[in-house]
Design a protein around this motif. Structure first.
Motif, PDB file in Angstrom:
ATOM      1  N   GLY A 195       9.923   7.869   1.128  1.00  0.00           N
ATOM      2  CA  GLY A 195       9.503   6.505   1.436  1.00  0.00           C
ATOM      3  C   GLY A 195       8.574   6.463   2.631  1.00  0.00           C
ATOM      4  O   GLY A 195       7.563   5.747   2.630  1.00  0.00           O
ATOM      5  N   ARG A 196       8.898   7.236   3.671  1.00  0.00           N
ATOM      6  CA  ARG A 196       8.036   7.287   4.862  1.00  0.00           C
ATOM      7  C   ARG A 196       6.682   7.912   4.519  1.00  0.00           C
ATOM      8  O   ARG A 196       5.645   7.471   5.021  1.00  0.00           O
ATOM      9  CB  ARG A 196       8.725   8.081   5.976  1.00  0.00           C
ATOM     10  N   THR A 197       6.709   8.926   3.668  1.00  0.00           N
ATOM     11  CA  THR A 197       5.458   9.575   3.275  1.00  0.00           C
ATOM     12  C   THR A 197       4.575   8.618   2.486  1.00  0.00           C
ATOM     13  O   THR A 197       3.356   8.546   2.693  1.00  0.00           O
ATOM     14  CB  THR A 197       5.729  10.837   2.440  1.00  0.00           C
ATOM     15  N   ALA A 198       5.187   7.854   1.569  1.00  0.00           N
ATOM     16  CA  ALA A 198       4.440   6.861   0.801  1.00  0.00           C
ATOM     17  C   ALA A 198       3.876   5.778   1.719  1.00  0.00           C
ATOM     18  O   ALA A 198       2.738   5.318   1.543  1.00  0.00           O
ATOM     19  CB  ALA A 198       5.330   6.242  -0.278  1.00  0.00           C
ATOM     20  N   ALA A 257       0.881   7.155   3.515  1.00  0.00           N
ATOM     21  CA  ALA A 257      -0.271   7.208   2.623  1.00  0.00           C
ATOM     22  C   ALA A 257      -0.895   5.824   2.466  1.00  0.00           C
ATOM     23  O   ALA A 257      -2.126   5.672   2.509  1.00  0.00           O
ATOM     24  CB  ALA A 257       0.134   7.765   1.265  1.00  0.00           C
ATOM     25  N   LEU A 258      -0.075   4.796   2.304  1.00  0.00           N
ATOM     26  CA  LEU A 258      -0.579   3.435   2.138  1.00  0.00           C
ATOM     27  C   LEU A 258      -1.259   2.945   3.414  1.00  0.00           C
ATOM     28  O   LEU A 258      -2.332   2.319   3.366  1.00  0.00           O
ATOM     29  CB  LEU A 258       0.569   2.501   1.759  1.00  0.00           C
ATOM     30  N   PHE A 259      -0.640   3.236   4.576  1.00  0.00           N
ATOM     31  CA  PHE A 259      -1.243   2.834   5.857  1.00  0.00           C
ATOM     32  C   PHE A 259      -2.597   3.510   6.057  1.00  0.00           C
ATOM     33  O   PHE A 259      -3.572   2.872   6.448  1.00  0.00           O
ATOM     34  CB  PHE A 259      -0.297   3.188   7.005  1.00  0.00           C
ATOM     35  N   MET A 271      -2.397  -1.793   5.169  1.00  0.00           N
ATOM     36  CA  MET A 271      -1.892  -1.211   6.399  1.00  0.00           C
ATOM     37  C   MET A 271      -0.526  -1.783   6.791  1.00  0.00           C
ATOM     38  O   MET A 271       0.369  -1.038   7.203  1.00  0.00           O
ATOM     39  CB  MET A 271      -2.902  -1.416   7.538  1.00  0.00           C
ATOM     40  N   LEU A 272      -0.358  -3.092   6.674  1.00  0.00           N
ATOM     41  CA  LEU A 272       0.901  -3.714   7.109  1.00  0.00           C
ATOM     42  C   LEU A 272       2.090  -3.272   6.255  1.00  0.00           C
ATOM     43  O   LEU A 272       3.115  -2.824   6.807  1.00  0.00           O
ATOM     44  CB  LEU A 272       0.760  -5.237   7.098  1.00  0.00           C
ATOM     45  N   PRO A 273       2.020  -3.347   4.919  1.00  0.00           N
ATOM     46  CA  PRO A 273       3.154  -2.830   4.126  1.00  0.00           C
ATOM     47  C   PRO A 273       3.393  -1.337   4.360  1.00  0.00           C
ATOM     48  O   PRO A 273       4.538  -0.892   4.384  1.00  0.00           O
ATOM     49  CB  PRO A 273       2.716  -3.097   2.673  1.00  0.00           C
ATOM     50  N   GLY A 274       2.300  -0.588   4.528  1.00  0.00           N
ATOM     51  CA  GLY A 274       2.453   0.838   4.790  1.00  0.00           C
ATOM     52  C   GLY A 274       3.176   1.102   6.092  1.00  0.00           C
ATOM     53  O   GLY A 274       4.041   1.984   6.167  1.00  0.00           O
ATOM     54  N   LEU A 275       2.822   0.333   7.137  1.00  0.00           N
ATOM     55  CA  LEU A 275       3.468   0.499   8.438  1.00  0.00           C
ATOM     56  C   LEU A 275       4.947   0.129   8.365  1.00  0.00           C
ATOM     57  O   LEU A 275       5.804   0.810   8.950  1.00  0.00           O
ATOM     58  CB  LEU A 275       2.759  -0.360   9.483  1.00  0.00           C
ATOM     59  N   LEU A 276       5.257  -0.953   7.648  1.00  0.00           N
ATOM     60  CA  LEU A 276       6.661  -1.364   7.495  1.00  0.00           C
ATOM     61  C   LEU A 276       7.459  -0.303   6.749  1.00  0.00           C
ATOM     62  O   LEU A 276       8.588   0.024   7.137  1.00  0.00           O
ATOM     63  CB  LEU A 276       6.732  -2.705   6.763  1.00  0.00           C
ATOM     64  N   LEU A 277       6.881   0.228   5.692  1.00  0.00           N
ATOM     65  CA  LEU A 277       7.563   1.264   4.916  1.00  0.00           C
ATOM     66  C   LEU A 277       7.752   2.521   5.752  1.00  0.00           C
ATOM     67  O   LEU A 277       8.817   3.162   5.709  1.00  0.00           O
ATOM     68  CB  LEU A 277       6.751   1.576   3.656  1.00  0.00           C
ATOM     69  N   LEU A 278       6.726   2.879   6.534  1.00  0.00           N
ATOM     70  CA  LEU A 278       6.797   4.061   7.388  1.00  0.00           C
ATOM     71  C   LEU A 278       7.862   3.895   8.465  1.00  0.00           C
ATOM     72  O   LEU A 278       8.572   4.845   8.817  1.00  0.00           O
ATOM     73  CB  LEU A 278       5.426   4.307   8.028  1.00  0.00           C
ATOM     74  N   SER A 279       8.000   2.689   8.992  1.00  0.00           N
ATOM     75  CA  SER A 279       8.924   2.448  10.104  1.00  0.00           C
ATOM     76  C   SER A 279      10.362   2.224   9.645  1.00  0.00           C
ATOM     77  O   SER A 279      11.309   2.629  10.335  1.00  0.00           O
ATOM     78  CB  SER A 279       8.461   1.225  10.913  1.00  0.00           C
TER      79      SER A 279
END
Length: 328
Positions: free
Chosen positions: A132-135, A138-140, A117-125
């Motif tokens: 990149g935001r979509t990935a 998905a990870l989050f 969740m944390l890497p996904g949130l960082l990537l999304l933000s």
């Protein structure tokens, strides 16, 4: 730890809402990542029955939803981009691909969900590119999926103290009653993945037996047909035949499963008796769906002829419709 019936219900409902949100957003994000490549793969890699089954399995595993894949196939058949005969193998493969989720649910990963969740949130933000935001999304959502199941499991743990709940759950060992409950729950939450996730978590907390879990799993397989059938409304006969095949395949497989539930349960115990009940149910899901595919695969040419005879092509053009798929 929740103890009162109200607090248990609220916590379990919160976990379920998070799960449904996570699984729907995950499927959407994965579809965006796949894009038009999924359609191209389905068109090019379904020329033979084995290739179609493998393609359906792989695509469903990647998109994490058999309903999304089958509805996409129905749309392609309706548009004439995929022959009806090619779609049958993809439907079978989708039923194998969806079992990967139950295997993942059997792992107790909820407490480690933040690692995704944390890497996904960082990537999304922080990502400036859409992919990149979509990935990141998905990870989050992948981490949120397991965290929500962890919440459901924690909410269910105190139910061991309630004899009425235990007595009701034991009644689900009756194959017809359990299958009916599984089909109803899947229709209500519009996600067979949610049903199986809850079943596996209840089993992991010692609240559900293997026979009850298998019965509910069979019902969930039937409940997931509802949305794919709705996706055929307003489409041409080839697309309707694909939806009907999915329903008939599940009806026959589930009927055989209910008739042979005792020897099937014995087989699961023979093959996975060393595992806990949650893992046994996940293995039963794989075994049941693979057995159904092996049974139907040699019969696909016959199924094609029967469905084409029962639902012949019409000359009238049929308008297409777009429906929101349930996530399985």
């Amino acid at each position: 730890m929740a103890s009162s019936p109200l607090s248990i219900s609220l916590l379990a409902a919160s976990g379920l809402v998070l799960f449904l949100y996570a699984v729907s957003r995950l499927a959407l994000a994965l579809r965006h990542v796949a894009g038009e490549r999924t359609k191209d793969i389905l068109h090019r890699c379904t020329k033979s029955i084995p290739a179609a089954i493998i393609t359906g399995t792989v695509v469903t595993t990647l998109l994490d939803s058999s309903s999304v894949v089958i509805i996409l196939v129905i749309a392609l058949v309706s548009a004439g981009a995929l022959p009806f005969r090619n779609s049958l193998g993809v439907v079978l493969g989708a039923n194998i691909g969806t079992t990967i989720s139950s295997q993942l649910f059997a792992f107790d990963l909820g407490q480690y969900a933040v690692l995704a969740m944390l890497p996904g949130l960082l990537l999304l933000s922080l990502s400036k590119k859409r992919n990149g935001r979509t990935a990141g999304r998905a990870l989050f959502c992948f981490g949120l999926l397991f965290f929500s199941l962890f919440i459901i499991g924690e909410a269910a743990a105190p139910l061991k103290e309630y004899k009425g709940v235990q007595a009701w759950l034991l009644k689900l060992e009756n194959p017809v009653r359990g299958a009916g409950a599984g089909a109803l729950i899947t229709l209500l939450v519009q996600s067979s993945s949610a049903t199986l996730g809850m079943v596996i978590k209840l089993a992991g907390k010692g609240l559900l037996t293997l026979p009850a879990g298998i019965a509910v799993m069979l019902g969930a397989e039937l409940g997931t047909c509802s949305d794919t059938l709705l996706a055929t409304v307003g489409r041409g006969r080839p697309a309707v035949r694909t939806g009907v095949f999915h329903l008939v395949f599940n009806l026959i497989s589930i009927s055989l499963g209910l008739l042979l539930v005792k020897p099937f349960t014995a087989l699961v115990l023979l093959l996975a008796g060393h595992a806990d009940v949650a893992r046994q149910i996940a293995h039963a899901h794989v075994l049941f769906n693979v057995a159904g595919v092996l049974l139907f695969a040699p019969l696909l040419p016959l199924c094609q002829r029967l469905l084409e005879a029962a639902l012949p092509d019409t000359t009238d053009p049929q308008p297409s419709s777009t429906l929101k798929p349930q996530v399985a």
